[in-house]
Design a protein around this motif. Structure first.
Motif: not given
Length: 556
Positions: A310-312, A355, A307, A353
């Protein structure tokens, strides 16, 4: 930058020497002295090969004068203008070698290394050269005359001839620029023809790395830069380092992974750039064509899934992706066992990536699965393999500076210091987790063992934000009675948050400890105090390591 301008200034002022005279000889207007001038006045005598230095004998009253130069170097015809530079032009002005009685000579250096330039003068009376820093050089008596015989050693730098070792999956190549090639271009940028090197093929599978090592021996380069040139972008047969292509960075070693199919060249630029030495560079394309073919290896995950801040959720693969869109339906992300909606899946080089639609929190347990049915392709046309329930390593970057968090570093530079302590805190190599040190607390009856660090600058902290302190603890098996607690003070709050010992903690092994620091109004942390508080009967030795502070998060 070296600036060898002809006759810039005196190396030393001319010095009049006292002379021994015969009282019967009366010549008040005659005198002898010794001195010299040369154009290289910036630091030691040095020059590039193919360049020159001008020497002038400024002595007076000598009966004999002579310059002598080493074999392989030459005198140049005067006059020489400011723009008379360059190996090819200067060679047209060569007029001789060996020795000469000319007062001023310009010596063209055609050999590298230490090259001698000798001055030999004979005087009718004694003279003394007086240099800087009280240096004295007296003429030597020979028969009834006085001789100055001195040799200036000029450090001549060879033209840089790059030499490179190339290690690849199929073997090792070692290439060195030839002397002919090195002198084939006065502007140091060596051109070649693609047709002469395209048969020297190094085959590389996409995703494989090739190691390039600068092992240049000739020319004494100080810095090295590397460059990649895509053969598809080269027009015609001419090829040089100046062809467009991305920089691959600098340094004597380069580990480069070829990801995209095609043919490529690699260039090297080796240079001398420091002040007070002759500057120079050579840039050249290595005489190999790197042919990148599809990999025979599976296109799969490489390393941990992590992780980002930025929470990606980032996945790394063993090759570069082609562009792909609308792939979300092929992935499943479980957060604490529950499937979460995916907002986007994007590719970027070797990264994929993900999200999520909803936020994630540090304590969450997250796994990622891929069913293998997506339209993803690598740049060499491989498809990624399916995988199931791969755990995600959560973003967990400590807000503590490394100089405080790393006990080895803290012990060396004194970041931690003993404070509020009647026991003893010290850095020890007896036990450690990450190595090579930990913090050792020796705790006696009723004693405190404390240490403090003052981060500079202060650690920013948002008002109302709780912090999670974690560390590892090792209790020596010989310990009998545990302390009361381990207390953490974040300064300037000065209110303790604690881990209270139960007496049931295991001994002789590392255990994890967590303490929550509640929010307070101060925006910055100016100090951290870590203290073990003893009971009246405490007798323990405890080691602490891997200090970590993060912003505390919990799922609503």
């Amino acid at each position: 930058m070296k600036n060898n301008i002809i006759l810039i200034c005196l190396m030393v002022a001319l010095v009049f020497a006292s002379c021994e005279r015969d009282d019967s000889y009366d010549a008040p207007n005659s005198f002898s002295d010794v001195g010299w001038i040369f154009s290289d006045v910036d630091g030691p005598l040095d020059a590039n090969i193919g360049d020159y230095i001008t020497f002038t004998d400024a002595s007076q009253g000598y009966s004999h004068h002579e310059w002598e130069i080493g074999e392989g170097n030459f005198y140049l015809e005067h006059p020489l203008g400011r723009n008379d530079r360059g190996d090819s032009l200067l060679r047209t002005k060569i007029i001789g070698s060996g020795s000469t009685t000319d007062k001023t000579v310009s010596v063209f250096f055609d050999r590298s290394g230490l090259q001698p330039v000798r001055l030999f003068n004979i005087f009718p009376e004694k003279v003394t050269f007086r240099g800087s820093d009280n240096f004295r050089y007296e003429a030597k008596p020979v028969a009834d005359q006085w001789v100055i015989d001195t040799t200036f050693m000029v450090d001549v730098y060879a033209k840089i001839r790059p030499k490179v070792q190339i290690d690849h999956a199929n073997g090792t190549e070692i290439w060195e620029m030839s002397e002919i090639d090195a002198f084939g271009s006065n502007i140091n940028r060596v051109w070649t023809n693609r047709s002469t090197i395209d048969n020297n093929v190094i085959t590389v599978e996409a995703g494989d790395a090739v190691d390039f090592t600068n092992i240049t021996e000739i020319g004494r380069p100080e810095t090295v830069a590397w460059k990649l040139i895509n053969a598809a972008n080269v027009q015609g047969d001419s090829l040089s380092y100046n062809n467009n292509g991305p920089s691959l960075g600098g340094g004597n070693t380069l580990n480069y992974t070829f990801s995209s199919l095609g043919d490529y060249y690699v260039g090297i630029r080796a240079s001398r750039d420091s002040e007070n030495i002759p500057n120079g560079f050579t840039s050249v394309v290595l005489p190999y064509r790197f042919n990148v073919i599809p990999s025979s290896k599976p296109f799969e995950l490489l390393g941990d899934v992590v992780e980002l801040e930025d929470e990606t959720i980032r996945l790394n693969f063993t090759g570069e992706f082609q562009n792909a869109t609308n792939q979300e339906q092929y992935f499943t992300v479980l957060v604490n066992g529950v499937s979460f909606n995916i907002a986007s899946v994007t590719t970027n080089g070797t990264f994929l990536d993900i999200v999520l639609t909803d936020p994630i929190y540090r304590p969450d347990v997250i796994t990622v699965s891929y069913d293998g049915n997506g339209d993803f392709k690598s740049t060499d046309e491989r498809s990624p393999e399916a995988f199931t329930d791969v755990p995600v390593i959560m973003h967990n970057v400590s807000i503590l500076p490394e100089s405080i968090e790393n006990t080895a570093m803290a012990g060396m530079d004194g970041t931690w210091f003993e404070a509020q302590s009647s026991g003893r805190f010290e850095f020890s190599t007896e036990q450690f987790v990450s190595g090579p040190t930990s913090v050792k607390a020796t705790i006696g009856p009723g004693a405190r063992a404390g240490m403090r660090a003052n981060p500079s600058p202060a650690i920013p902290r948002a008002s109302g934000e709780s912090l999670l302190v974690s560390f590892k603890m090792y209790i020596d098996p010989a310990s009998t009675v545990m302390p009361q607690r381990v207390a953490i003070f974040d300064i300037p709050r000065w209110s303790a948050s604690s881990y209270n010992f139960t007496g049931s903690e295991p001994k002789g092994e590392w255990i994890d400890v967590q303490i929550i620091l509640p929010p307070h109004s101060s925006a910055n942390i100016t100090g951290v105090l870590f203290r073990s508080d003893a009971l009246a009967t405490s007798d323990a030795v405890i080691y602490y390591d891997d200090f970590h502070i993060v912003v505390y998060e919990e799922r609503p």
